[in-house]
Design a protein around this motif. Structure first.
Motif, mmCIF file in Angstrom:
data_model
loop_
_atom_site.group_PDB
_atom_site.id
_atom_site.type_symbol
_atom_site.label_atom_id
_atom_site.label_comp_id
_atom_site.label_asym_id
_atom_site.label_seq_id
_atom_site.Cartn_x
_atom_site.Cartn_y
_atom_site.Cartn_z
ATOM 1 N N PHE A 1 54.992 100.041 178.670
ATOM 2 C CA PHE A 1 55.095 100.121 177.214
ATOM 3 C C PHE A 1 53.745 100.417 176.565
ATOM 4 N N ARG A 2 52.678 99.891 177.160
ATOM 5 C CA ARG A 2 51.343 100.067 176.584
ATOM 6 C C ARG A 2 50.323 99.993 177.703
ATOM 7 N N THR A 3 49.079 100.300 177.364
ATOM 8 C CA THR A 3 47.976 100.078 178.309
ATOM 9 C C THR A 3 46.997 99.106 177.660
ATOM 10 N N THR A 4 46.274 98.367 178.488
ATOM 11 C CA THR A 4 45.341 97.374 177.967
ATOM 12 C C THR A 4 44.083 98.045 177.425
ATOM 13 N N CYS B 1 54.517 93.310 175.376
ATOM 14 C CA CYS B 1 55.517 94.324 175.024
ATOM 15 C C CYS B 1 55.140 95.120 173.771
ATOM 16 N N LEU B 2 53.892 95.059 173.342
ATOM 17 C CA LEU B 2 53.499 95.728 172.105
ATOM 18 C C LEU B 2 53.668 97.238 172.190
ATOM 19 N N ILE B 3 54.153 97.812 171.105
ATOM 20 C CA ILE B 3 54.379 99.255 171.028
ATOM 21 C C ILE B 3 54.330 99.654 169.552
ATOM 22 N N GLU B 4 54.133 100.911 169.280
ATOM 23 C CA GLU B 4 54.180 101.406 167.905
ATOM 24 C C GLU B 4 55.626 101.738 167.556
ATOM 25 N N ILE B 5 56.111 101.169 166.462
ATOM 26 C CA ILE B 5 57.484 101.407 166.011
ATOM 27 C C ILE B 5 57.446 102.007 164.611
ATOM 28 N N ASP B 6 57.988 103.202 164.485
ATOM 29 C CA ASP B 6 58.031 103.909 163.199
ATOM 30 C C ASP B 6 56.673 103.910 162.500
ATOM 31 N N GLY B 7 55.617 104.181 163.279
ATOM 32 C CA GLY B 7 54.268 104.310 162.729
ATOM 33 C C GLY B 7 53.498 103.020 162.567
ATOM 34 N N VAL B 8 54.098 101.880 162.887
ATOM 35 C CA VAL B 8 53.415 100.590 162.768
ATOM 36 C C VAL B 8 53.087 100.082 164.167
ATOM 37 N N GLY B 9 51.801 99.924 164.469
ATOM 38 C CA GLY B 9 51.369 99.507 165.796
ATOM 39 C C GLY B 9 51.505 98.016 166.034
ATOM 40 N N SER B 10 51.373 97.649 167.305
ATOM 41 C CA SER B 10 51.369 96.252 167.748
ATOM 42 C C SER B 10 52.633 95.485 167.371
ATOM 43 N N ARG B 11 53.782 96.139 167.451
ATOM 44 C CA ARG B 11 55.063 95.462 167.210
ATOM 45 C C ARG B 11 55.571 94.895 168.521
ATOM 46 N N GLN B 12 56.125 93.704 168.485
ATOM 47 C CA GLN B 12 56.672 93.065 169.678
ATOM 48 C C GLN B 12 58.097 93.561 169.907
ATOM 49 N N THR B 13 58.273 94.370 170.939
ATOM 50 C CA THR B 13 59.571 94.987 171.194
ATOM 51 C C THR B 13 60.641 93.978 171.574
ATOM 52 N N GLY C 1 45.394 101.718 175.027
ATOM 53 C CA GLY C 1 44.153 101.047 174.649
ATOM 54 C C GLY C 1 44.358 100.186 173.426
ATOM 55 N N PRO C 2 43.306 100.033 172.597
ATOM 56 C CA PRO C 2 43.437 99.173 171.412
ATOM 57 C C PRO C 2 44.357 99.796 170.374
ATOM 58 N N ALA C 3 45.025 98.942 169.623
ATOM 59 C CA ALA C 3 45.897 99.411 168.547
ATOM 60 C C ALA C 3 45.050 100.061 167.466
ATOM 61 N N ALA C 4 45.652 100.964 166.708
ATOM 62 C CA ALA C 4 44.937 101.639 165.629
ATOM 63 C C ALA C 4 45.720 101.486 164.329
ATOM 64 N N ILE C 5 44.983 101.340 163.227
ATOM 65 C CA ILE C 5 45.572 101.343 161.890
ATOM 66 C C ILE C 5 44.858 102.412 161.109
#
Length: 101
Positions: A41-44, A63-75, A91-95
């Protein structure tokens, strides 16, 4: 022992990195992606190691993933919606283009 929650058939579609994935109404994003055989789902942020859900109850954050443009969502805590757009976090989440450390 376990029974499915929601529809027994995949009647909606979500998209992971533009790939269509059949989904069942009422299931979580994590359950849907795991059922579809998604490898990670993601990489560290530090080592780039691939991660999959671990606890499935919102405690571990693997389980963090970007959902509809919002990062770090718990799937594991988000139910699928038809047309939902997902992107793996690398890698690190981006805003708005800025990395979160």
């Amino acid at each position: 022992m376990f029974t499915s929650i929601g529809s027994p058939e995949a009647t909606i579609t979500i998209f992971l990195d533009e790939r269509p994935i059949p989904a069942r109404a009422g299931e979580t994003v994590a359950a849907c992606l795991l059922r579809a055989g998604i490898a990670y789902f993601r990489t560290t942020p530090v080592s780039g190691s691939p991660r999959l859900p671990y606890c499935m109850i919102g405690h571990c954050f693997d389980c963090l993933i970007e959902i509809d443009g919002v990062g770090s969502r718990q799937t594991c805590l988000v139910q699928v919606r038809d047309g939902m757009r997902l992107r793996r976090q690398r890698g690190p989440a981006a805003i708005a283009g800025e990395h979160i450390q």
